[in-house]
Design an enzyme around this catalytic site. Structure first.
Site, mmCIF file in Angstrom:
data_model
loop_
_atom_site.group_PDB
_atom_site.id
_atom_site.type_symbol
_atom_site.label_atom_id
_atom_site.label_comp_id
_atom_site.label_asym_id
_atom_site.label_seq_id
_atom_site.Cartn_x
_atom_site.Cartn_y
_atom_site.Cartn_z
ATOM 1 C CG ASP A 184 193.217 14.291 -0.317
ATOM 2 O OD1 ASP A 184 193.151 13.431 -1.218
ATOM 3 O OD2 ASP A 184 194.051 14.230 0.602
ATOM 4 C CG HIS A 185 192.116 12.846 -6.398
ATOM 5 N ND1 HIS A 185 193.416 13.188 -6.159
ATOM 6 C CD2 HIS A 185 192.148 11.613 -6.965
ATOM 7 C CE1 HIS A 185 194.199 12.215 -6.572
ATOM 8 N NE2 HIS A 185 193.469 11.235 -7.061
ATOM 9 C CG HIS A 247 196.406 11.618 -2.042
ATOM 10 N ND1 HIS A 247 195.452 12.606 -2.085
ATOM 11 C CD2 HIS A 247 197.111 11.743 -3.197
ATOM 12 C CE1 HIS A 247 195.580 13.289 -3.218
ATOM 13 N NE2 HIS A 247 196.572 12.787 -3.899
HETATM 14 C C1 BG6 Z 1 197.875 13.070 -7.296
HETATM 15 C C2 BG6 Z 1 199.364 13.110 -7.319
HETATM 16 O O1 BG6 Z 1 197.375 13.851 -6.248
HETATM 17 O O2 BG6 Z 1 197.439 11.732 -7.129
HETATM 18 C C3 BG6 Z 1 199.918 12.220 -8.418
HETATM 19 O O3 BG6 Z 1 199.800 14.452 -7.547
HETATM 20 C C4 BG6 Z 1 199.360 10.827 -8.283
HETATM 21 O O4 BG6 Z 1 201.332 12.191 -8.377
HETATM 22 C C5 BG6 Z 1 197.845 10.868 -8.172
HETATM 23 O O5 BG6 Z 1 199.756 10.080 -9.432
HETATM 24 C C6 BG6 Z 1 197.269 9.506 -7.881
HETATM 25 O O6 BG6 Z 1 195.880 9.581 -7.942
HETATM 26 P P1 BG6 Z 1 195.018 8.401 -8.524
HETATM 27 O O7 BG6 Z 1 193.622 8.811 -8.331
HETATM 28 O O8 BG6 Z 1 195.415 8.253 -9.962
HETATM 29 O O9 BG6 Z 1 195.405 7.196 -7.740
#
Ligand code: BG6
Length: 514
Positions: A184-185, A247
């Site tokens: 989950d980045h 997230h």
């Molecule tokens: C991803 C989603 O996990 O996270 C995307 O699939 C989203 O839809 C993105 O745009 C947002 O990540 P970050 O790091 O750009 O805020």
């Protein structure tokens, strides 16, 4: 992340990147590996093996380099930097559904080293191929050596509880839980990791971190981007699955969890799981009272015209996919009873901003004369996740001079000002942890299940009842009106993100600060 665990980078590692020519490898994994290389954060003997149906080493290197140029926080590499990195790259064209091909991979990975080599299988491929890869690896005995072999998967991990379980069972048939790293980045973002540091490395927050002092919490992840080239995925996902299930609920867990005993992967994940397990189940009849969905129509975002979701390429003209979701959750435990957590996220909103607002209760008695401006702004702690990175404490202060007047003021901590070191990208942090075998920032199976379970009534209700009012918010706005009502019913209002420019905000729902 620094942990109390005895983790260290292995000396030798093999990083097998399935789907190496694909989008994820190009935009995120490749640039992150390259930056780790530049920072001397990769194992001294790291070999990157790119696997795809059609692949050659020159083609992969070209693609990776282009990805680094476009997406790395550092921009274009020098010739010297690139040649050092390229020397570690090899490729194998493979039909992932052909078990025999995994023997060839095994042959390629065989080493004569006497000490174990850490092996990472990174599945940057659609989930429909997870089963083929997991069983192919097992077929060639490539899953053995639990301590040094890891498999990484990214969302979407299912569309619902059952499909998640199916994917998970497939993986767990061949790999032990400790070998499975679910990304989950968001958990790799510096500001997100800092939530634990703020809460538990300082004695001043914990005493007020409860229902006695906190009125409610809002978690906002607002994006200005639309679905871009991802309509194929997004049409089947929607904002609730794409963002809330993972997230936003992870952010909520970090805010609501009990203090860990040790900075240890399982202890922290247990405490986070407790939050999900304590969330009040949502009854199907209550879905409309606790959840709102939206879909953007055409509009203007910061003076640029944006088309509506249904006009985007690859989107059905009568699509029922939500591009906005807001959910109210209650955590039934001693700390949080009756303190609502309002979560919202959307695409094509008026500003790209992610932040968490902790809204404290009003003072029990106002001793100041009414005309002093008291109560103009409640005390809030704002955790800025992006694009600003920091923490703001908003409180009331006395204006200089007389007559007595009180005004809201901000006390700010900004990452960029406090530290001279730039923040690594989330993927860099997570890949580094992965190589070290530190699973703290990765999702455990029971957490993912609990999050799906909680949201299933909303998913089922929304799927069974197409939204009659889609599209229901213009691009560039702050989401559908119904999201205002969701909190207004509780006598509250969304706490407007701190970066939201007053001019842009004027007249939009959510503009009024509470
Ligand atoms: C991803 C989603 O996990 O996270 C995307 O699939 C989203 O839809 C993105 O745009 C947002 O990540 P970050 O790091 O750009 O805020």
């Amino acid at each position: 992340m620094n942990t109390a665990q005895p983790t260290a980078l292995p000396k030798a590692a093999q990083f097998v990147l399935f789907g190496a020519m694909g989008d994820l490898a190009w935009r995120l994994v490749g640039p992150a590996l390259f930056n780790l290389y530049l920072d001397g954060q990769l194992p001294a003997e790291l070999r990157l093996v790119g696997v795809d149906r059609e692949i050659s080493t020159p083609a992969l290197l070209e693609r990776l380099r282009e990805g680094v140029q476009r997406f790395s926080r550092r921009g274009s590499p020098t010739a010297e930097q690139w040649s050092g990195f390229s020397a570690r790259v090899a490729t194998l064209p493979m039909d992932l559904q052909d078990n025999a091909a995994y023997s060839e991979l095994a042959e390629m990975l065989r080493t004569s080293r006497a000490t174990p080599v850490t092996r990472i299988y990174y599945l940057a491929i659609p989930p429909s191929l997870f089963e083929a890869v997991a069983s192919g690896l097992a077929h060639a005995d490539l899953h053995l050596d639990e301590a040094h072999t890891r498999i990484v998967v990214e969302k979407p991990l299912g569309r619902d509880l059952d499909s998640f379980r199916a994917i998970d069972n497939t993986l767990r048939q061949h790999f032990a839980e400790r070998q499975i790293y679910r990304m989950d980045h968001f958990l790799g973002k510096e500001t997100v990791q800092n939530i634990l540091a703020m809460r538990f490395a300082n004695p001043i927050f914990e005493p007020v971190w409860n229902r006695r002092y906190i009125d409610h919490v809002t978690i906002t992840v607002a994006e200005t981007i639309g679905v871009a080239h991802r309509a194929g995925y997004y049409e089947h996902a929607g904002a609730l699955r794409d963002m809330v299930q993972n997230h936003l609920m992870q952010l909520m867990c970090l805010i609501a969890m009990e203090p860990p005993v040790a900075y240890d992967a399982d202890d922290i994940r247990n405490k986070k799981l407790d939050v999900l397990l304590a969330c009040r189940p949502i009854r199907p009849d209550d879905v409309s009272a606790v959840a709102v969905r939206g879909q953007y129509a055409g509009g203007w975002i910061q003076s640029v015209e944006a088309q509506g979701y249904r006009d985007e390429s690859g989107v059905a003209p009568d699509s029922n996919s939500e591009t906005y979701a807001a959910v109210k959750l209650l955590v039934d435990n001693w700390r949080w009873q009756d303190v609502p957590f309002y979560l919202r996220t959307g695409k094509r909103l008026g500003a790209a901003v992610s932040e968490i607002s902790i809204r404290f209760r009003d003072v029990p008695h106002n001793a100041f004369p009414v005309n002093t401006g008291f109560n103009a702004q409640p005390v809030r702690l704002v955790i800025q996740i992006q694009p600003q990175e920091g923490i703001i404490l908003k409180f009331m202060a006395k204006e200089p001079g007389s007559p007595l007047r009180l005004s809201p003021v901000d006390m700010r901590f900004a990452y960029g000002e406090a530290f001279s070191k730039p923040s690594p990208a989330a993927y860099e942090t997570l890949l580094h942890d992965l190589l070290q075998g530190d699973a703290t920032l990765f999702m455990r199976s029971d957490q993912v299940q609990a999050a799906w379970k909680l949201l299933m009534p909303i998913i089922q209700t929304w799927e069974g009842n197409p939204a009659p009012d889609f599209p229901n918010y213009p691009a560039g706005s702050w989401g559908p009106e119904a999201a205002e009502r969701l909190v207004a019913r509780d006598g509250r209002a969304w706490l407007t993100p701190s970066q939201w420019h007053p001019k842009t905000r004027a007249g939009l729902p959510g503009a009024n600060e509470q």
